[in-house]
Structures are given as structure tokens and as C-alpha cells.
Design an enzyme around this catalytic site. Structure first.
Site, PDB file in Angstrom:
ATOM      1  N   HIS A 149      35.947  33.630  51.701  1.00 21.26           N
ATOM      2  CA  HIS A 149      36.364  34.466  50.465  1.00 21.26           C
ATOM      3  C   HIS A 149      34.913  35.073  50.076  1.00 21.26           C
ATOM      4  O   HIS A 149      33.897  34.379  50.060  1.00 21.26           O
ATOM      5  CB  HIS A 149      37.008  33.571  49.330  1.00 21.26           C
ATOM      6  CG  HIS A 149      37.644  34.165  48.489  1.00 21.26           C
ATOM      7  ND1 HIS A 149      36.752  34.957  47.373  1.00 21.26           N
ATOM      8  CD2 HIS A 149      38.819  34.840  48.003  1.00 21.26           C
ATOM      9  CE1 HIS A 149      37.599  35.545  46.582  1.00 21.26           C
ATOM     10  NE2 HIS A 149      38.883  35.423  46.955  1.00 21.26           N
ATOM     11  N   GLU A 191      40.499  41.676  52.241  1.00 24.32           N
ATOM     12  CA  GLU A 191      40.358  41.634  50.754  1.00 24.32           C
ATOM     13  C   GLU A 191      39.135  42.652  50.213  1.00 24.32           C
ATOM     14  O   GLU A 191      38.024  42.159  50.372  1.00 24.32           O
ATOM     15  CB  GLU A 191      40.021  40.435  50.137  1.00 24.32           C
ATOM     16  CG  GLU A 191      41.298  39.476  50.319  1.00 24.32           C
ATOM     17  CD  GLU A 191      41.100  38.303  49.400  1.00 24.32           C
ATOM     18  OE1 GLU A 191      42.016  38.287  48.588  1.00 24.32           O
ATOM     19  OE2 GLU A 191      40.040  37.795  49.351  1.00 24.32           O
ATOM     20  N   GLU A 240      33.923  35.395  47.121  1.00 25.65           N
ATOM     21  CA  GLU A 240      33.338  34.723  46.209  1.00 25.65           C
ATOM     22  C   GLU A 240      32.343  33.585  46.556  1.00 25.65           C
ATOM     23  O   GLU A 240      31.515  33.183  46.034  1.00 25.65           O
ATOM     24  CB  GLU A 240      34.254  34.196  44.974  1.00 25.65           C
ATOM     25  CG  GLU A 240      34.671  35.263  44.180  1.00 25.65           C
ATOM     26  CD  GLU A 240      36.239  35.198  43.708  1.00 25.65           C
ATOM     27  OE1 GLU A 240      36.724  34.016  43.497  1.00 25.65           O
ATOM     28  OE2 GLU A 240      37.031  35.803  43.026  1.00 25.65           O
ATOM     29  N   GLY A 245      45.136  36.216  43.709  1.00 26.65           N
ATOM     30  CA  GLY A 245      44.362  35.531  42.666  1.00 26.65           C
ATOM     31  C   GLY A 245      44.973  35.473  41.608  1.00 26.65           C
ATOM     32  O   GLY A 245      45.713  34.500  41.073  1.00 26.65           O
ATOM     33  N   GLY A 246      44.494  36.174  40.670  1.00 25.91           N
ATOM     34  CA  GLY A 246      44.802  36.314  39.266  1.00 25.91           C
ATOM     35  C   GLY A 246      46.295  36.069  38.677  1.00 25.91           C
ATOM     36  O   GLY A 246      46.991  35.217  37.911  1.00 25.91           O
ATOM     37  N   SER A 283      43.871  42.298  43.608  1.00 22.80           N
ATOM     38  CA  SER A 283      44.649  42.992  42.517  1.00 22.80           C
ATOM     39  C   SER A 283      46.082  43.120  42.830  1.00 22.80           C
ATOM     40  O   SER A 283      46.680  44.038  42.155  1.00 22.80           O
ATOM     41  CB  SER A 283      43.650  44.176  41.831  1.00 22.80           C
ATOM     42  OG  SER A 283      42.709  43.777  41.244  1.00 22.80           O
ATOM     43  N   ASN A 335      45.726  32.015  45.366  1.00 16.55           N
ATOM     44  CA  ASN A 335      44.386  31.225  45.346  1.00 16.55           C
ATOM     45  C   ASN A 335      44.211  30.997  43.966  1.00 16.55           C
ATOM     46  O   ASN A 335      43.982  32.053  42.905  1.00 16.55           O
ATOM     47  CB  ASN A 335      43.696  32.397  45.849  1.00 16.55           C
ATOM     48  CG  ASN A 335      42.150  31.977  45.802  1.00 16.55           C
ATOM     49  OD1 ASN A 335      41.662  30.781  45.380  1.00 16.55           O
ATOM     50  ND2 ASN A 335      41.121  32.813  45.950  1.00 16.55           N
ATOM     51  N   TRP A 336      44.306  29.880  43.415  1.00 15.72           N
ATOM     52  CA  TRP A 336      44.229  29.279  42.236  1.00 15.72           C
ATOM     53  C   TRP A 336      42.788  29.402  41.755  1.00 15.72           C
ATOM     54  O   TRP A 336      42.445  29.061  40.419  1.00 15.72           O
ATOM     55  CB  TRP A 336      44.941  28.084  41.933  1.00 15.72           C
ATOM     56  CG  TRP A 336      46.386  28.004  42.087  1.00 15.72           C
ATOM     57  CD1 TRP A 336      47.207  28.988  42.414  1.00 15.72           C
ATOM     58  CD2 TRP A 336      47.182  26.847  42.232  1.00 15.72           C
ATOM     59  NE1 TRP A 336      48.458  28.583  42.629  1.00 15.72           N
ATOM     60  CE2 TRP A 336      48.580  27.098  42.345  1.00 15.72           C
ATOM     61  CE3 TRP A 336      46.965  25.357  41.885  1.00 15.72           C
ATOM     62  CZ2 TRP A 336      49.646  26.592  42.499  1.00 15.72           C
ATOM     63  CZ3 TRP A 336      48.044  24.526  41.737  1.00 15.72           C
ATOM     64  CH2 TRP A 336      49.373  24.974  42.199  1.00 15.72           C
ATOM     65  N   LYS A 337      41.688  29.570  42.451  1.00 15.82           N
ATOM     66  CA  LYS A 337      40.358  29.671  42.261  1.00 15.82           C
ATOM     67  C   LYS A 337      39.970  28.193  41.422  1.00 15.82           C
ATOM     68  O   LYS A 337      40.692  27.164  41.752  1.00 15.82           O
ATOM     69  CB  LYS A 337      39.958  30.855  41.609  1.00 15.82           C
ATOM     70  CG  LYS A 337      40.201  31.921  42.358  1.00 15.82           C
ATOM     71  CD  LYS A 337      40.072  33.199  42.114  1.00 15.82           C
ATOM     72  CE  LYS A 337      40.244  34.424  42.885  1.00 15.82           C
ATOM     73  NZ  LYS A 337      39.543  35.770  42.782  1.00 15.82           N
ATOM     74  N   GLY A 361      40.204  40.963  41.479  1.00 17.38           N
ATOM     75  CA  GLY A 361      40.109  41.000  39.931  1.00 17.38           C
ATOM     76  C   GLY A 361      39.632  42.022  39.031  1.00 17.38           C
ATOM     77  O   GLY A 361      39.076  41.740  37.902  1.00 17.38           O
TER      78      GLY A 361
HETATM   79  P1  PGA Z   1      42.787  38.957  42.463  1.00 12.79           P
HETATM   80  O1  PGA Z   1      42.115  37.957  43.541  1.00 12.79           O
HETATM   81  O2  PGA Z   1      44.344  38.783  42.994  1.00 12.79           O
HETATM   82  O3  PGA Z   1      42.578  38.418  41.147  1.00 12.79           O
HETATM   83  O4  PGA Z   1      42.263  40.173  42.782  1.00 12.79           O
HETATM   84  C1  PGA Z   1      42.498  37.900  44.867  1.00 12.79           C
HETATM   85  C2  PGA Z   1      41.511  36.916  45.672  1.00 12.79           C
HETATM   86  O5  PGA Z   1      40.293  36.620  45.170  1.00 12.79           O
HETATM   87  O6  PGA Z   1      41.930  36.378  46.932  1.00 12.79           O
END
Ligand code: PGA
Length: 236
Positions: free
Chosen positions: A88, A155, A90, A213-214, A192, A8-10, A161
Site C-alpha cells: 500500500h 491505486e 502508505e 479506505g475512508g 476515493s 481497508n480500515w487503516k 484520501g
Molecule cells: P481512500 O483510500 O478510499 O480513503 O482514498 C483507499 C486506500 O488507501 O486503499
């Protein structure tokens, strides 16, 4: 079953960054791991590759309409997406369960496979609300019987994050709980995931894959996670 590794490149990167990423990732791709990447809308086309499926990070719940700035599931399918992340955390803070279920429906109608995210916040966890919260977040798809052609991502919000992933025991328990509600559906863990913990997480039979994500922003980190998936299969 193949392990699934989703990036997930956000809202990160640039034309230059993602072109370089795709070329750096090439040697890590292998037929035993199902890789899906979810770029920001303007960079969807940069992820075109025969060994990668493309997902979007969001879609609207309607087929079309006067919704400035929104993108429909049909449009995503039209430009080559096969998956879309829905709910998600966010985004969930700005969306109701009803809206999220509508997006799941729109995605499925358009021929996309939704990756529906669920998970508790830190406060909910501390108040022993993890299972009721997950059950509530799944209630829309359960009620409307949207239980096939869907992926669930567990999640925990407090793990996203933060550099602190959920413990293996917790991941197994949450996945087992979700599987008891929706049998036969792939369940991913997200929060994470890194090149350091991916092997332990992906080695669990209860875990069908990871949502990253990250660590998905760097081709070499993401590639190591793909390799960890491969090693977990060799261990079986
Ligand atoms: P993260 O994000 O790996 O940076 O914790 C995961 C996500 O938001 O799907």
C-alpha cells in the site's frame, strides 16, 4: 465473476466502533458480492462473519524471527485471515520493491492471497511516468512468476484520501495495461471510492472490484458500495 469490495480500515476505530459496524453492515451483505475487510491487527477477530473474508493490512516477509512489532503471514493465516494488503502506498514509501516482493512470497507460502497495490504519484503522473511506474512495481512478481492467487489493486497515490478519484477512462486504461502484463488476475481500483462513484467504477467490465479506505469506516457508506456492486451486476 463476483465483484470484490475490500474495506481497508487503516488505523481507525475502536472495539465499540467495529462491533457496531459489523452489526450495521449485516443487511447489506449478499452472496453476489465478495466482501473482504482489513482491520487493524487488534480488531481482526471482530470481523469474523460467514459472509466476509478477513484480510490484514501488512505482513512481514519472513516466516518468524526476532522482529519486534512485526506480524508474519503464517500468524495471520493462523488466526483466520485469507488476504493481506501488500505494498500500500502508505507503506510503500518505507519499503523497497524487493521487500514488497518478499512479502508477496511470504503471504502466498502461508496460504494467503496478497492484494498487491500499485500506482503512480501526482508527480509521476504529471511526468507521464504512470505506465513505467506500474510496470516497475509489478516487476518483482513478474520476474518471480508470482502471478496466480494474487489480486492487484490499482491505486493512484494522488487519489488516495483526497476525495478525487481517477476518471473512468484512466481507470479502464490502467486496468487494461495491468491485465496485459498479468492476464487472468482480479484487478481492483482504489482511491476515493465512495457511495457516489462506486456504481460507475464497478460497472466497468475491466474493474473486478474496489479497495475502499475512508468510505469503509462507515457501515452505511460501505454498505451502499456493496449495493452499487450488486446493481452493476444487474446491469450486465
Ligand atoms: P481512500 O483510500 O478510499 O480513503 O482514498 C483507499 C486506500 O488507501 O486503499
Amino acid at each position: 465473476m463476483k465483484k470484490i469490495v475490500v474495506g481497508n480500515w487503516k488505523m481507525f476505530g475502536s472495539n465499540h466502533h467495529w462491533k457496531q459496524f459489523m452489526s450495521d453492515l449485516e443487511p447489506f451483505l449478499n452472496p453476489h458480492i465478495h466482501v473482504i475487510v482489513c482491520p487493524p491487527f487488534p480488531y481482526l477477530f471482530l470481523a469474523t462473519h460467514k459472509a466476509i473474508d478477513i484480510g490484514a493490512q501488512n505482513c512481514h516477509g519472513s516466516h518468524e524471527g526476532p522482529f519486534t512489532g512485526e506480524v508474519s503471514a503464517d500468524m495471520l493465516r493462523d488466526v483466520g485471515c485469507r488476504y493481506v494488503i501488500v505494498g500500500h502506498s502508505e507503506r510503500r514509501k518505507h519499503e523497497s520493491d524487493i521487500q514488497i516482493t518478499q512479502k508477496v512470497k511470504a503471504a502466498k507460502t502461508a496460504g494467503l492471497i496478497p492484494i498487491l497495490c500499485v500506482g503512480e504519484t501526482k508527480t509521476e503522473r504529471e511526468n507521464d511516468q504512470t505506465y513505467p511506474v506500474i510496470q516497475q512495481q509489478l516487476s518483482g512478481v513478474l520476474k518471480e512468476n508470482l502471478l496466480t492467487e494474487i489480486i492487484i489493486a490499482y491505486e493512484p497515490v494522488w487519489a488516495i484520501g483526497t476525495g478525487v478519484s481517477a476518471g473512468i477512462r484512466d481507470i479502464i486504461d490502467r486496468h487494461t495495461f495491468i491485465r496485459s502484463l498479468i492476464p487472468g488476475t482480479p484487478i481492483l481500483y482504489g482511491g476515493s471510492v465512495s457511495r457516489h462513484n462506486a456504481f460507475d467504477i464497478l460497472s466497468q467490465p475491466e474493474v473486478d472490484g474496489v479497495l475502499v479506505g475512508g468510505a469503509s469506516l462507515d457501515a452505511f457508506h460501505f454498505g451502499d458500495i456493496i449495493n452499487a456492486g450488486q446493481q452493476s451486476l444487474e446491469k450486465e
